[in-house]
Scaffold this active site. Structure first.
Site, PDB file in Angstrom:
ATOM      1  CG  ASP A  60     -50.713 -34.594 -60.439  1.00  0.00           C
ATOM      2  OD1 ASP A  60     -50.610 -34.992 -61.599  1.00  0.00           O
ATOM      3  OD2 ASP A  60     -51.454 -35.105 -59.598  1.00  0.00           O
ATOM      4  CB  THR A  93     -53.714 -34.933 -64.755  1.00  0.00           C
ATOM      5  OG1 THR A  93     -52.420 -34.547 -64.340  1.00  0.00           O
ATOM      6  CG2 THR A  93     -54.022 -36.275 -64.173  1.00  0.00           C
ATOM      7  CB  THR A  94     -51.463 -30.843 -67.323  1.00  0.00           C
ATOM      8  OG1 THR A  94     -50.973 -31.074 -66.015  1.00  0.00           O
ATOM      9  CG2 THR A  94     -51.600 -29.360 -67.531  1.00  0.00           C
ATOM     10  CG  ASP A 390     -48.226 -38.301 -61.751  1.00  0.00           C
ATOM     11  OD1 ASP A 390     -49.099 -38.721 -60.987  1.00  0.00           O
ATOM     12  OD2 ASP A 390     -48.273 -37.199 -62.317  1.00  0.00           O
TER      13      ASP A 390
END
Length: 544
Positions: A60, A93-94, A390
């Site tokens: 994550d 998020t990445t 997530d």
């Protein structure tokens, strides 16, 4: 000879101008490299060991960024956007970090050539605006269809969110669980009403969803074995009282002349306890949960009267029980009556792995559910919990904003094409800059290919061709090592993810570009100071 002007404290770092900007961009690049390989279904995981030696395995982006203790001031903005994406949407998020880094990388040559950062920022803002309009226009609204169709859609979104995580083999199994959990909540979809409990051992498939509340069996005294382990239609008393003898204050002093008086003091204490217990019993409760400890006498008393009790229940679990079963948390035993008791159809204590769990099911206003996760290693369970977090966030978002776009780099390619076409219609510097941002958007599909070990250039060429011909949903297909229409393949993501990711990335890029000077004051204690060898003493002998 001019005298030298000393403006800042000795030891202060200043750097300004173009080299400063370029070095900030380079710092951001190195952060991007840290999370770059975690993107997508074929992404790698990172193992991070912190100062205490605790190992965390995670895929994550936000978790990794939090654990890397980054000190570079400009690079911290990237950490912040990853965190904000995590809080706002939960997934992607990445991608945020990648996009921001790539925007910077693409405009770096222009900055080096001497284009004013403000011009660059204006172009980025312009490009962002175009992207937003395009996403909103392209996104497919999911009309509130029948329950089953909405379910299928939510499961697909949850599966897409999990496809890049450790648990992607079981994503069908988990996406059902996650959707069930979210759909059991009320309109506001509060996250804390979904409890996640981890029990090591067993296989992932043994994870289960309890519609209601479940928590680990609490520490208990002798006598709890005699308490019944299952009830139908039970009444639950939620307390914030200790039901055990209080230790006396140490400095209290009572002078007694003979033993009888002492006995009276002791009896009075016991009497108080027994009165409390009797009141609880009279209220008709058959399950007693308390935040504070329940002593052994109380446990026996309850067991004799067929009442189940658990003390030291964690506060969040008590609150969730209260939400699910109704009732109120009482802080005194005096006015317990039927109105403040919670109700529940079925209570039982069940063995799960090495732990015992107390399960409350069939609660009247059950707007809460509990996931019990099973799995081999502790790190693995933690990573599963993060992945489910997530997925849960994604499902919540999709329910609230019911429009989706195709994932797998499809939307980024389409936006890239849009910007490229737009840049050809304008003159001046912005033309080059917007084209550069268009190139920056391609990082997502490119990185997906790189992580899976495909020939990125080849696949991107095919994608550009498809998008130019109007195949707007074409993206990378990881399974076939080719391109495919990701909308048909059900690789869907809520459009809010993309909007948020692009906005955050563009803002971060603008912010980093607008900084041209960094002034870093020396940390206390680094610059030479009076006060002995240790620098300034810290009063009261506190350790450094």
């Amino acid at each position: 000879m001019q005298p030298q002007i000393v403006l800042l404290k000795e030891g202060t770092d200043t750097s300004q101008g173009k080299p400063q900007l370029v070095s900030n961009i380079n710092a951001c690049q190195s952060i991007v490299d840290a999370v770059r390989t975690t993107l997508g279904p074929r992404g790698m995981d990172k193992l991070i060991v912190d100062a205490q030696g605790k190992a965390t395995i995670s895929n994550d982006g936000a978790t990794i960024m939090k654990l890397l203790e980054i000190v570079h001031p400009a690079a911290k903005t990237l950490v912040d956007i990853a965190k904000s994406q995590d809080a706002e949407v939960g997934d992607g998020t990445t991608s945020v970090v990648l996009l921001a880094g790539e925007f910077l990388k693409q405009v770096k040559p222009f900055v080096e050539e001497g284009v004013h950062p403000r011009v660059v920022i204006k172009a980025i803002r312009k490009a962002l605006q175009l992207c937003m309009d395009k996403i909103n226009e392209m996104a497919v609204r999911i009309e509130k269809q029948s329950k089953s169709e909405q379910r299928a859609l939510l499961e697909k979104c949850a599966a897409t969110a999990m496809s890049s995580k450790l648990i992607h083999q079981q994503k069908d199994f988990f996406s059902k669980i996650v959707v069930d959990a979210v759909l059991s909540l009320d309109e506001l979809l509060p996250l804390n009403m979904i409890g996640i409990k981890k029990v090591t051992g067993g296989s992932l498939e043994e994870s289960q969803l309890v519609s209601g509340v479940a928590f680990k069996k609490t520490f208990s005294y002798a006598g709890f074995e005699m308490a019944p382990k299952a009830y139908e239609k039970c009444k639950i008393a939620l307390l914030n009282i200790e039901l055990e003898l209080k230790a006396e204050r140490d400095n209290a002093e009572i002078r007694v002349n003979n033993v009888k008086e002492y006995q009276k003091v002791v009896d009075a204490e016991w009497q108080i306890l027994y009165n409390k217990l009797a009141k609880i019993h009279e209220s008709g409760a058959n399950v007693v949960l308390s935040k504070l400890p329940i002593g052994d006498v109380a446990t026996q008393y309850f067991a004799d009267r067929n009442i189940f009790c658990a003390g030291r229940v964690p506060e969040e679990d008590l609150k969730r029980t209260m939400k699910a079963c109704g009732g109120a948390v009482m802080t005194t035993a005096n006015d317990i009556n039927a109105n403040v008791l919670g109700l529940c159809d079925h209570f039982e204590e069940r063995q799960v792995g090495g732990e015992r769990f107390n399960l409350f099911q069939g609660c009247p206003n059950a707007k809460t559910s509990t996931l019990i996760l099973r799995g081999g290693a502790e790190q693995f369970l933690e990573e599963t919990e993060r992945s489910l977090h997530d997925a849960i966030m994604i499902v919540r978002r999709t329910i609230k904003h019911d429009s989706v776009v195709a994932g797998g780099g499809a939307i980024e390619m389409e936006l890239s094409k849009l910007l490229r076409d737009y840049s050809r219609t304008i003159a001046g510097k912005e033309q080059l800059l917007i084209a550069a941002i268009a190139k920056g958007l391609e990082i997502i599909p490119r990185q997906l290919c790189d992580n899976a070990g495909f020939d990125a250039t080849n696949i991107l060429n095919k994608l550009r061709q498809k998008h130019a011909q109007g195949g707007q949903w074409f993206g990378v297909d990881i399974t076939k090592e080719d391109i495919s229409d990701n909308f048909e393949q059900c690789v869907w993501e809520p459009s809010i993810i993309k909007i948020n990711a692009l906005t955050a990335a563009a803002e971060a890029a603008c912010m980093i570009l607008s900084v041209d000077e960094t002034i870093k004051s020396p940390k206390a204690g680094e610059a030479p100071m009076a006060g002995g060898p240790m620098g300034m003493g810290r009063g009261m002998g506190r350790p450094m």
